[in-house]
Every structure is written in structure tokens, then in C-alpha cells.
Write a protein that holds these residues in place. Structure first.
Motif, PDB file in Angstrom:
ATOM      1  N   LEU A   1       3.886  -1.360   0.757  1.00 53.23           N
ATOM      2  CA  LEU A   1       4.372  -2.712   0.522  1.00 53.23           C
ATOM      3  C   LEU A   1       4.355  -3.517   1.822  1.00 53.23           C
ATOM      4  CD1 LEU A   1       7.499  -1.981  -1.718  1.00 53.23           C
ATOM      5  CD2 LEU A   1       5.323  -2.998  -2.445  1.00 53.23           C
TER       6      LEU A   1
ATOM      7  N   HIS B   1       8.049  -8.140   1.775  1.00 53.72           N
ATOM      8  CA  HIS B   1       8.026  -8.208   0.313  1.00 53.72           C
ATOM      9  C   HIS B   1       9.456  -8.091  -0.205  1.00 53.72           C
ATOM     10  CE1 HIS B   1       7.095  -7.262  -3.856  1.00 53.72           C
ATOM     11  NE2 HIS B   1       5.838  -7.638  -3.608  1.00 53.72           N
ATOM     12  N   LYS B   2       9.742  -8.797  -1.280  1.00 53.96           N
ATOM     13  CA  LYS B   2      11.108  -8.782  -1.826  1.00 53.96           C
ATOM     14  C   LYS B   2      11.568  -7.373  -2.175  1.00 53.96           C
ATOM     15  CE  LYS B   2       9.791  -9.772  -6.599  1.00 53.96           C
ATOM     16  NZ  LYS B   2       9.996 -10.656  -7.749  1.00 53.96           N
TER      17      LYS B   2
ATOM     18  N   GLY C   1       1.767  -5.695  -2.675  1.00 48.27           N
ATOM     19  CA  GLY C   1       2.824  -5.500  -3.658  1.00 48.27           C
ATOM     20  C   GLY C   1       2.242  -5.304  -5.048  1.00 48.27           C
TER      21      GLY C   1
ATOM     22  N   TYR D   1       4.268 -12.813   1.704  1.00 48.67           N
ATOM     23  CA  TYR D   1       5.447 -12.067   2.133  1.00 48.67           C
ATOM     24  C   TYR D   1       5.503 -11.861   3.627  1.00 48.67           C
ATOM     25  CZ  TYR D   1       4.826 -11.115  -2.751  1.00 48.67           C
ATOM     26  OH  TYR D   1       4.626 -11.264  -4.081  1.00 48.67           O
TER      27      TYR D   1
END
Length: 184
Positions: free
Chosen positions: A40, A44-45, A81, A176
């Protein structure tokens, strides 16, 4: 009193459990192993939801990638992601034989169904692209080198003979990314 049978039995057991290590001349040299690692993006969230500060994750990924290269491995780090189509990852793998593939812990350690699906999709892609290449797993963003060296040791210390940084296009981490993750 030691019985000769016991000594012979012990010798047979020890001999049958010994592991033959490859000779150094059969191991690849500096710059001969191509590694494709994915995970990831650091901002990234789903990384942030797992409790990893983006700046810390970005620094660890950058430093661990550089450590792999300095150890003599040729590396392409591609971060994506679950919202990134697998066709993009597949495109980034084209044109090169990958001796080792890896998936980062942020993907594997997730409890999010989308991320786990991405993990499974990565494994299926790796199987298609390099059916005989080992897939490795780190246990945190500082253990990329450890994960690769276990399955693809090199014949010598490559200090002063770094591998190649197969840089991915810088858009891989957007949207991101606070900043680029250049490893140079």
C-alpha cells in the motif's frame, strides 16, 4: 556406558536431518536478482487506519528499498491500493523476469476485505508472471531485505556493487502521496 548402537543411530538421525546448503558459486551475484515488491502507498487511507503514520511508513519504505538495492538486488517497488486496477500492477511487471516477488505487511496484515482481495489478486498475478519465483513477505516496513535474503541469497557481500533501482512512474502513489518516494 555408551552403546555403539546409540552412537550409530544418533549419527544416522543427524545425517538425515542435515540440510545441504548451496555452494556460493551456485548463488547469483550482485545485480543478478530482480525483485518486484508491492504494498500500500504510505499515505493511503488504509495504511493510516492501521495506525501507521504516513511519514514514518514513507521513510521506512524508501530506506528499505534503498537497503535492498545497496545489498545488490535490482528492485522495483510498486505501491497500489485496492482502488488501483490489477492491470496497472501487471503492466509494471512486464518486460522483466522477476526472480522474487513480495507483498508488504500493510496489505497482508489488513483486516479490510478490499485490501485482502488485493493481496489475493497480487498472489495470483505473481503465480502467472513467475510461477517458479518465490513470493516473500516482510513483517514490517523495515524488513524487506530480510524477506528477500531468506529466499534469494547472493553469492557475496555486494558492498560497493549495488543493484539497480527500477523506478516506477511517480504517479503510483497518487492521490495518497504527500511527496514522491524517490529512493535515489
Amino acid at each position: 556406558m555408551v552403546c555403539i548402537k546409540s552412537i550409530l543411530t544418533l549419527g544416522l538421525v543427524a545425517g538425515s536431518s542435515a540440510v545441504a546448503l548451496p555452494k556460493n558459486d551456485t548463488l547469483p551475484g550482485c545485480g543478478e536478482v530482480n525483485v518486484f515488491y508491492t504494498g500500500l502507498p504510505p499515505y493511503h487511507k488504509y495504511v493510516l487506519e492501521q495506525g501507521y503514520p504516513g511519514d514514518e511508513a514513507a521513510g521506512a519504505i524508501k530506506n528499505s528499498t534503498r537497503e535492498l538495492i545497496n545489498a545488490g538486488y535490482n528492485v522495483k517497488m510498486f505501491l497500489a491500493g485496492p482502488d488501483q486496477p490489477m492491470s496497472v500492477t501487471e503492466d509494471r511487471m512486464k518486460g522483466r523476469h522477476w526472480h522474487v516477488t513480495g507483498v508488504g505487511y500493510g496489505v497482508r496484515g489488513s483486516t479490510n476485505g478490499e485490501v485482502i482481495t488485493k493481496f489475493e489478486d497480487n498472489l495470483m498475478l505473481f503465480r502467472r508472471q513467475g510461477p517458479n519465483s518465490p513470493t516473500v513477505f516482510n513483517y514490517n516496513p523495515w524488513t524487506f531485505l530480510w524477506s528477500v535474503q531468506r529466499r534469494a541469497p547472493l553469492s557475496s557481500d555486494c558492498a560497493g556493487q549495488p543493484g539497480t533501482d527500477y523506478v516506477c512512474d511517480p504517479l503510483y502513489a497518487l492521490p495518497y502521496s504527500k511527496h514522491r518516494l524517490k529512493t535515489n
